[in-house]
Design an enzyme around this catalytic site. Sequence first.
Site, PDB file in Angstrom:
ATOM      1  CB  VAL A  16      -0.983  -0.010   1.197  1.00 33.27           C
ATOM      2  CG1 VAL A  16      -1.859   1.237   1.175  1.00 33.27           C
ATOM      3  CG2 VAL A  16      -1.850  -1.259   1.178  1.00 33.27           C
ATOM      4  CE  LYS A  97      -6.500  -4.992   7.273  1.00 30.71           C
ATOM      5  NZ  LYS A  97      -6.425  -5.289   5.877  1.00 30.71           N
ATOM      6  CB  ILE A 128     -15.768   0.450  -1.348  1.00 30.88           C
ATOM      7  CG1 ILE A 128     -15.631  -0.647  -2.402  1.00 30.88           C
ATOM      8  CG2 ILE A 128     -17.216   0.873  -1.184  1.00 30.88           C
ATOM      9  CD1 ILE A 128     -16.410  -1.924  -2.072  1.00 30.88           C
ATOM     10  CG  ASP A 193      -9.026  -8.207   6.736  1.00 35.29           C
ATOM     11  OD1 ASP A 193      -8.149  -7.406   7.084  1.00 35.29           O
ATOM     12  OD2 ASP A 193      -9.766  -8.028   5.744  1.00 35.29           O
ATOM     13  CE  LYS A 197     -10.544  -5.082   5.451  1.00 32.11           C
ATOM     14  NZ  LYS A 197     -10.254  -6.015   4.350  1.00 32.11           N
TER      15      LYS A 197
HETATM   16  N1  HSE Z   1      -6.007  -8.659   3.315  1.00 31.84           N
HETATM   17  C1  HSE Z   1      -7.005  -7.670   3.054  1.00 31.84           C
HETATM   18  C2  HSE Z   1      -8.011  -8.261   2.098  1.00 31.84           C
HETATM   19  C3  HSE Z   1      -6.378  -6.455   2.463  1.00 31.84           C
HETATM   20  O1  HSE Z   1      -7.714  -9.296   1.483  1.00 31.84           O
HETATM   21  O2  HSE Z   1      -9.118  -7.735   1.976  1.00 31.84           O
HETATM   22  C4  HSE Z   1      -7.285  -5.272   2.381  1.00 31.84           C
HETATM   23  O3  HSE Z   1      -7.754  -4.872   3.636  1.00 31.84           O
END
Ligand code: HSE
Length: 414
Positions: A16, A97, A128, A193, A197
């Site tokens: 990133v 996150k 998004i 993950d 989020k």
């Molecule tokens: N590892 C995360 C995904 C990266 O695959 O969505 C983006 O947050």
Amino acid sequence: MNDKKLRIGLFGFGCVGQGLYDIFTQTAFSAEIVKICVKDPSKQRPIAADYFTYNADEILENPSINLIVELIDDAEAAYQIVKTAMLAGKDVVTANKKMLALHLDELIALQEETGTSLLYEAAACGSIPIVRNLAEYYDNELLHSVSGIFNGSSNYILTKVIDEKRSYDEALAQAQDLGFAETDPTLDVAGYDAAYKLCLLTAQAYGIVVSPASIFRYGIQGVGQEDIQYAREKGYKIKLIAYVGKIDEQTITLLVMPHFVEQTHYLFDVNYEYNGVIVEAAFSDKQTFVGKGAGGHPTGSAVLSDISACRYNYKYEYRKRLRPQPLHVSQEVFLEVYVRYRNPEDMEIFNFVEVKESFHGQSYGYHIGTVRLTDLIAIQDTLEKREVFIAHLGDKPQKEPTADKQQKKVFSIA
Ligand code: HSE
């Protein structure tokens, strides 16, 4: 408008960080990257060495740097950087996150106390623009639910495995090579993950900070050929869906788990690293946002948007936290699920309220029926150790089990 001149200290120059750097060089955006802090001095990097430092304090203690852009993957180190920066009066843009979800209450208070801005559009669903939309655009809307595909890597894997008939391991390796997966890909495929989020979007949608550990989270690691076959026969796709929604005026419920989606579902054609977010609200009805959820440039574009917002001192105000009657979280809901097993005794732990369909074969079987979310939460820690796969069927969690007048279907192969 009074535009602030931005002098940036960047932490991290991975996928990133480099994506953001590319975007800077290809756009006319005016901000100066003063220093970039990285971990590994031996790594070859595509820009001049004097940009880099290996000492965080060189950035954090530099009074001329007024914005910290934090793009590292170590959540604990990121937390220390973000906290120190805010206490020093610097604005922060972060994509982390996990760090945010684990410390959100404290960081919201720190923003208030220090008068700084903490922005994190890139931390939820990549390119998004969902964070700012929930914070601002849906400020007064009565939101029924926010749900969708929040993890690009698992969607990439599921697309490769189901649509392209690739192996799970090959698809995961590709997601890693393309820079979509976390350093520890368990965070992606086990649903962590997506849960992080979901915490961020829940705070923006409903004004409630929820601990990620309290969310039912079940990922895609257990998916087997039988489940893929079942999905194909029924015309479904399997998507890892994060959900937060109201079950009554005062109460919301949250979960992350695979979902069998039908062809008419808004997320059916959201494939590969794309994410999709469905917002359901009283007046705007159902709206879908689709875009790349992972990768250097898409995520970098969200970082750039936050950096740009810092020029005019934009900050999230969390106005929904000030509601006179805050919402509650409840896990007292019922879900229609498909559970595939190899050992019949594994089915006993699910406590089905009702079984609508069951299949018993020689090497595996499945039940389709209704379970309580509280029962799934109680067995969550053992699920990943058992040879089972669970997927949500049906629309959304229900407050009561749906009355089904149809006769139970039972199939067996001797
Ligand atoms: N590892 C995360 C995904 C990266 O695959 O969505 C983006 O947050």
